[in-house]
Write a protein that holds these residues in place. Structure first.
Motif, PDB file in Angstrom:
ATOM      1  N   PRO A 165     -12.245  -9.285 -17.119  1.00 19.16           N
ATOM      2  CA  PRO A 165     -11.817 -10.651 -17.470  1.00 19.16           C
ATOM      3  C   PRO A 165     -10.385 -10.897 -16.996  1.00 19.16           C
ATOM      4  O   PRO A 165      -9.641  -9.946 -16.737  1.00 19.16           O
ATOM      5  N   PRO A 166      -9.978 -12.167 -16.891  1.00 16.92           N
ATOM      6  CA  PRO A 166      -8.600 -12.445 -16.479  1.00 16.92           C
ATOM      7  C   PRO A 166      -7.611 -11.886 -17.492  1.00 16.92           C
ATOM      8  O   PRO A 166      -7.881 -11.858 -18.693  1.00 16.92           O
ATOM      9  N   LYS A 167      -6.447 -11.437 -16.982  1.00 16.42           N
ATOM     10  CA  LYS A 167      -5.435 -10.813 -17.843  1.00 16.42           C
ATOM     11  C   LYS A 167      -4.111 -11.545 -17.658  1.00 16.42           C
ATOM     12  O   LYS A 167      -3.692 -11.827 -16.541  1.00 16.42           O
ATOM     13  N   CYS A 168      -3.466 -11.849 -18.769  1.00 16.84           N
ATOM     14  CA  CYS A 168      -2.161 -12.504 -18.742  1.00 16.84           C
ATOM     15  C   CYS A 168      -1.068 -11.439 -18.826  1.00 16.84           C
ATOM     16  O   CYS A 168      -1.005 -10.690 -19.803  1.00 16.84           O
ATOM     17  N   GLU A 169      -0.223 -11.389 -17.812  1.00 18.29           N
ATOM     18  CA  GLU A 169       0.879 -10.422 -17.792  1.00 18.29           C
ATOM     19  C   GLU A 169       1.999 -10.840 -18.746  1.00 18.29           C
ATOM     20  O   GLU A 169       2.812 -10.009 -19.136  1.00 18.29           O
ATOM     21  N   HIS A 170       2.040 -12.113 -19.130  1.00 25.61           N
ATOM     22  CA  HIS A 170       3.075 -12.593 -20.051  1.00 25.61           C
ATOM     23  C   HIS A 170       2.710 -12.243 -21.497  1.00 25.61           C
ATOM     24  O   HIS A 170       3.517 -11.690 -22.233  1.00 25.61           O
ATOM     25  N   CYS A 171       1.488 -12.587 -21.904  1.00 30.81           N
ATOM     26  CA  CYS A 171       1.039 -12.341 -23.288  1.00 30.81           C
ATOM     27  C   CYS A 171       0.493 -10.929 -23.472  1.00 30.81           C
ATOM     28  O   CYS A 171       0.349 -10.464 -24.596  1.00 30.81           O
ATOM     29  N   MET A 172       0.135 -10.267 -22.370  1.00 29.01           N
ATOM     30  CA  MET A 172      -0.500  -8.955 -22.369  1.00 29.01           C
ATOM     31  C   MET A 172      -1.803  -8.963 -23.162  1.00 29.01           C
ATOM     32  O   MET A 172      -2.046  -8.114 -24.025  1.00 29.01           O
ATOM     33  N   VAL A 173      -2.656  -9.954 -22.848  1.00 27.48           N
ATOM     34  CA  VAL A 173      -3.983 -10.059 -23.448  1.00 27.48           C
ATOM     35  C   VAL A 173      -4.986 -10.428 -22.359  1.00 27.48           C
ATOM     36  O   VAL A 173      -4.618 -10.947 -21.301  1.00 27.48           O
ATOM     37  N   PHE A 174      -6.240 -10.168 -22.640  1.00 28.77           N
ATOM     38  CA  PHE A 174      -7.314 -10.602 -21.769  1.00 28.77           C
ATOM     39  C   PHE A 174      -7.779 -11.976 -22.235  1.00 28.77           C
ATOM     40  O   PHE A 174      -7.648 -12.329 -23.401  1.00 28.77           O
ATOM     41  N   GLY A 175      -8.323 -12.766 -21.326  1.00 30.33           N
ATOM     42  CA  GLY A 175      -8.882 -14.061 -21.707  1.00 30.33           C
ATOM     43  C   GLY A 175      -8.328 -15.229 -20.925  1.00 30.33           C
ATOM     44  O   GLY A 175      -8.992 -16.244 -20.787  1.00 30.33           O
ATOM     45  N   HIS A 176      -7.096 -15.113 -20.413  1.00 33.95           N
ATOM     46  CA  HIS A 176      -6.548 -16.154 -19.555  1.00 33.95           C
ATOM     47  C   HIS A 176      -5.605 -15.524 -18.536  1.00 33.95           C
ATOM     48  O   HIS A 176      -5.047 -14.465 -18.755  1.00 33.95           O
ATOM     49  N   ASP A 177      -5.463 -16.214 -17.416  1.00 31.49           N
ATOM     50  CA  ASP A 177      -4.632 -15.732 -16.325  1.00 31.49           C
ATOM     51  C   ASP A 177      -3.174 -16.103 -16.568  1.00 31.49           C
ATOM     52  O   ASP A 177      -2.877 -17.082 -17.250  1.00 31.49           O
ATOM     53  N   THR A 178      -2.267 -15.348 -15.991  1.00 34.04           N
ATOM     54  CA  THR A 178      -0.840 -15.608 -16.160  1.00 34.04           C
ATOM     55  C   THR A 178      -0.468 -16.987 -15.639  1.00 34.04           C
ATOM     56  O   THR A 178       0.380 -17.668 -16.222  1.00 34.04           O
ATOM     57  N   THR A 179      -1.115 -17.430 -14.552  1.00 34.58           N
ATOM     58  CA  THR A 179      -0.800 -18.740 -13.978  1.00 34.58           C
ATOM     59  C   THR A 179      -1.243 -19.883 -14.883  1.00 34.58           C
ATOM     60  O   THR A 179      -0.742 -20.997 -14.762  1.00 34.58           O
ATOM     61  N   LYS A 180      -2.173 -19.616 -15.797  1.00 35.65           N
ATOM     62  CA  LYS A 180      -2.665 -20.655 -16.702  1.00 35.65           C
ATOM     63  C   LYS A 180      -2.182 -20.436 -18.140  1.00 35.65           C
ATOM     64  O   LYS A 180      -2.716 -21.023 -19.065  1.00 35.65           O
ATOM     65  N   CYS A 181      -1.162 -19.612 -18.296  1.00 33.00           N
ATOM     66  CA  CYS A 181      -0.654 -19.283 -19.624  1.00 33.00           C
ATOM     67  C   CYS A 181       0.200 -20.426 -20.162  1.00 33.00           C
ATOM     68  O   CYS A 181       1.176 -20.832 -19.530  1.00 33.00           O
TER      69      CYS A 181
END
Length: 167
Positions: free
Chosen positions: A91-107
């Motif tokens: 799944p997409p991973k957010c490097e800012h929040c450090m969670v799976f479920g959304h991409d960093t570009t859409k955080c």
């Protein structure tokens, strides 16, 4: 009852391991190899039976904080063998929040932080071409100190055209 959305910091995913040495082709060996990526949960049937030897497929629990290697080295009989890794259904991973479920570009948090940064920069460094004007107060209705335009000074457009034609 209050509904909340838990942060997905760990997810199980299928991982394919290519070029696995024959010596590692058992449950202990594949568990050792899969541990490089995360926590091994179980193997698919073809891998467990050894029916397919082109790659091993293991379900692994990975954390959002971990980096997922595309390849790594394994020692085998005084030789280093490169094992290639392919992730399925990651799944997409957010490097800012450090969670799976959304991409960093859409955080949303990243976007809000960027907007706050821009606002602070513009407040601290105003553009020299622009001037900030602040209102001094409201004018009361009927205040005679403020000049007004009388209706006698305004001419309709038709009258202006007629005056130009006559003159």
């Amino acid at each position: 009852m209050r509904l909340t959305k838990d942060k997905a910091t760990k997810v199980p995913i299928w991982v394919k391991f290519f070029n696995v040495p024959f010596e590692y082709w058992d449950s202990d060996g594949l568990s050792h190899i899969a541990s490089v990526v995360g926590i091994p949960l179980f193997m698919d049937q073809l891998t467990e039976k050894g029916s397919r030897v082109s790659f091993a497929r293991v379900c692994v629990e990975v954390e959002a904080t971990s980096t997922l290697p595309l390849m790594f080295k394994v020692s085998c009989e005084e030789e280093d063998v490169v094992v290639k890794v392919e992730y399925q259904g990651l799944p997409p991973k957010c490097e800012h929040c450090m969670v799976f479920g959304h991409d960093t570009t859409k955080c949303v948090k990243t976007e809000v932080a960027a907007l706050i940064k821009i606002q602070k920069e513009t407040e601290n460094n105003p553009d020299p071409g622009w001037e900030t004007i602040k209102a001094k107060g409201k004018r009361k209705v009927g205040d005679s100190n403020m000049p007004t335009v009388s209706e006698s000074h305004v001419e309709p457009e038709e009258d202006v055209l007629q005056n130009l034609e006559v003159g």
